[in-house]
Design an enzyme around this catalytic site. Sequence first.
Site, PDB file in Angstrom:
ATOM      1  CB  SER A  59      -1.268   0.470   1.205  1.00  0.00           C
ATOM      2  OG  SER A  59       0.283  -0.267   2.452  1.00  0.00           O
ATOM      3  CG  ASP A  70       1.732  -2.333   8.309  1.00  0.00           C
ATOM      4  OD1 ASP A  70       1.681  -2.408   7.402  1.00  0.00           O
ATOM      5  OD2 ASP A  70       2.092  -3.659   8.944  1.00  0.00           O
ATOM      6  CG  ASP A  72       3.917  -4.263   3.848  1.00  0.00           C
ATOM      7  OD1 ASP A  72       3.843  -4.054   4.440  1.00  0.00           O
ATOM      8  OD2 ASP A  72       2.565  -4.168   2.780  1.00  0.00           O
ATOM      9  CG  ASP A 124       5.751  -6.823   8.793  1.00  0.00           C
ATOM     10  OD1 ASP A 124       5.697  -6.460   9.910  1.00  0.00           O
ATOM     11  OD2 ASP A 124       4.335  -6.748   8.136  1.00  0.00           O
ATOM     12  CE  LYS A 185      -4.951  -1.514   1.022  1.00  0.00           C
ATOM     13  NZ  LYS A 185      -3.465  -1.439   1.151  1.00  0.00           N
ATOM     14  CE1 TYR A 194      -7.177  -4.544   3.471  1.00  0.00           C
ATOM     15  CE2 TYR A 194      -6.358  -4.399   4.801  1.00  0.00           C
ATOM     16  CZ  TYR A 194      -6.300  -4.298   3.989  1.00  0.00           C
ATOM     17  OH  TYR A 194      -4.844  -4.255   3.063  1.00  0.00           O
TER      18      TYR A 194
END
Length: 934
Positions: A59, A70, A72, A124, A185, A194
């Site tokens: 995202s 968060d 990625d 992450d 979202k 979700y």
Amino acid sequence: YMEAENLLPSEGESARRVRTLAKLNEMCREFVKRVYEKNNLMEQYSDENPPFQLRTFGSYRLDVHLPGADMDTVMIVTRHIDRSDMFDDLYVSMQARKDITNLIKVQEARVPVIKFQMDEFEFDLAMARLSYATIPEDFDVTDDKHLKNVDQQSVTSLNGVRVTDTIRSLVPTMKTLKYCIRALKLWAKKRGVYKNVLGFLGGISLEIMAARIGQLYPKALPSRLLYYFFFVYSKWKWPQPVGLTEIIANSHDLQLPVWGSGATEMSDRRHLMPIITPCYPAQNATANVSKSTLKVMQEEFIRACDICKQIQEGKAGWGDLFEPLDPFSKYGNFLQIQASAQNKSDYDMWKGFCEANIRAVVSYMEKWPDAYLDRAHPIQRNFAKPRQNEEEQYEHFWFVGLKFDQEKLKADGKKAPNISGPVREFKVRLKGWNRRKDDMELQVLSKKRKDLPDFVLNPKDEEEALKEEGIEQQLQDGQRTSTIEEVENMAPKNDEASAGTKRSLEDVENSDSATESKKSRGNGTDPSTQEANHENDAMEVDGKAGQIADPDPAQTPPLSTSNDGANLSDANSAAAQPVRVKTEGADKPAGGEPSKPSSNDEREPGTQDVKKTVNPDESTGASARSVTAELMASLRQPEVRNENLVNREKIKKEVFSLEVGEELRIEADSKKVYVTLDTGHAEIFGWELPCGETVELVRTKLALYTWHGCTISVRGETKCCYKGDTTPMQTFANLHAYLQQSRHAAFTSRSNGPRIMIVGPPNTGKSSLVKLLLNYAVREGERPMLVDLDVSKARGLFIPGSLGAVAVTSFITPVDNISTAHPLAYYYGYRDCTRSSDLFTSFVDDLAKQIEARQSSGFDEEGRAAGLVIDTSSYHASSQPSYDLLVACAKSLKADIVVVMDMDKLFCDLQRDLGGDEGGVQIIKLAKGGGVVV
């Protein structure tokens, strides 16, 4: 609307994200430099062209993230950096940093990651290891050639970036679409759909679905794109796949597994809602979706489409679309899944594994015929119980809303559904985890809405769930032990419950149900609220929740020749173009019976049987309340078994250590014997025994075989118990491999699968081989049909003197028999098939016709390709009618493989009468196992 509600990231937050990413990049640079120094490779290191790249994906990369989301990231490195360096050197250095908190490493995972929070943002971090000594200056991560000589974990990590960048390149109006994706979202989180790990949508699947709408309507404004999204997918004919481009079957001769082709084609066809990633190797981003979660999402698509229409007409506002769903007011009955551990590290690990497997209990209930399930809704939000002091255990809760098919229940003449079998399977699955520790505990409780914990119905922080992002799936998937296909193949087995959880049916008390307030919006009532109130009236019953464990003895399912099923959905509409598989030549579309009562199954003193009868004149609500009371009654634990398990320490115990290729042979009479796999791996007739779990044996003969070595504890007095190393298991495994090749060829050609018949004299292991071949097939995801012609069995699939057939969808274990969904059964009346040969032959002929009718109907192509496994009565050399019946049965059922167990004369006779050079039946002779009792 989103700006007014502060649902777009601020400029200040965006600037802080950039600064934090710069810090992370510098930390990775220092890590890579340390590894190069340690390996004496500094001459190959350059600060101008460092041997690593830090990339974002998901995202944030698409600029569709919500505030506080968060990030990625993946660290792309050269071959000189090993993944173990990341989890040793980098992880240790991160532990020493004060600006990093909530540090967790998920090393044994499909996608190994380090999860942490730096400054105010959660990250992450994955790693992809290229085969190059240096990263090329013109490195393009979307070029498939960079996947050469790269391990699977690195391919999966790289695909996060590759998918994101490919989406950006395939959508002409990404700037407009990103507002639509943000809104989607938010909608998915508010409406509880979700969370990929629970079987709902994830970030990447939503982005692909929205990108497809962007391709179809490139000039639409964000609000119109949102309407088109819900309009198209509310009418989409699943399992027609959603994709952005054609699927490449192979690239640069990499031969990576691709969705819908090759060895995974059969399992991929089971996916209910395929959303295909747009780069090689293409994969399904929603492989975890179940029938129940698909039904929930389809209802939400329809609801959202209706609201968008009302918004255009001025009858509703955007707040109505994003109105949060209260799932606890939608259902009257729930499964409460409770995981606990004594220390924080064990708790985090156990919680992640449990959540990754919540969808398993949904899958089990959907396949269990006695559950009469309309849907099982895993609720997106989960809860950590507040701790009162430092000594108290860490506890985490998940809930699954239950709705049953009352019309079908009534039509079948059943008083209540029974879900104890699926719950038992679920417990066995989780408690059999090889990393589970003693302090990791699990409870599964039956709860009504009014009995839910107060911290669930009245949470302190309603916005906490909005901080969860789709990448959380990586942690959960990293803890999981199998895919959704493997979930469906888990074997049922009795579970151990503590003696302190005994409850009698007297605990069920009646009182008035609580009244739920109705929510309204626009000019009408929210459909979900209407359903909630109806479900509350139908399913609510006052009473205390009891622990779900082993089922009470259940009635034997009635014999049936029904042929229920449903056809696959038709092709999609012209506007929604199908995904196609690109090949070299052309393009093609992508496409247990409940456990029986033990001999000493007794009620606890003072416990009374409660049986409610439904008066047709009573109201629907009262009738439904009676049904739910019966459901709760069916989930009670047989008390005696708990006491036996608690007192096992008092029974004689022997420990056997088995080497590779050995088996432990056990004969048990009327006295109970308890077998536990302490270490290693072992199987019983192809069914894998869960490590640490105990199996209760009574009046049985079996062998526990190990391919890798193991340690087994045996408690109780056995008639015979010894080790053996002379087994035909390798031969049996080769036979299974041959059958699998035939099944795959049959599925590809849309023809009948292998039909194998096992014959032989008494005491040669025919039934044992049948069970083994069926269990091995189930482990491969197949659904073969068992044809049981052995009328002499005292404890067979059907009652003695009967023959029939049933599709095998779950393991055959020493504890439970096959789940008999839609069996074909005939009562012959004798336990000797030669007693009335004409009658027996007529039954077999009719059975063969019924099987042909089912398999030719087209509703179960996988079952047809899986073929038949035919068990027969023992052959007696002195009886010519016995031989004639074997030949007649083979011809009626069109067997193409006949396995003769340990008898040369029978082999030669069948070779003469059935075999042949071309088009004849294959006759195979196998030796009996060394543990067969004569």
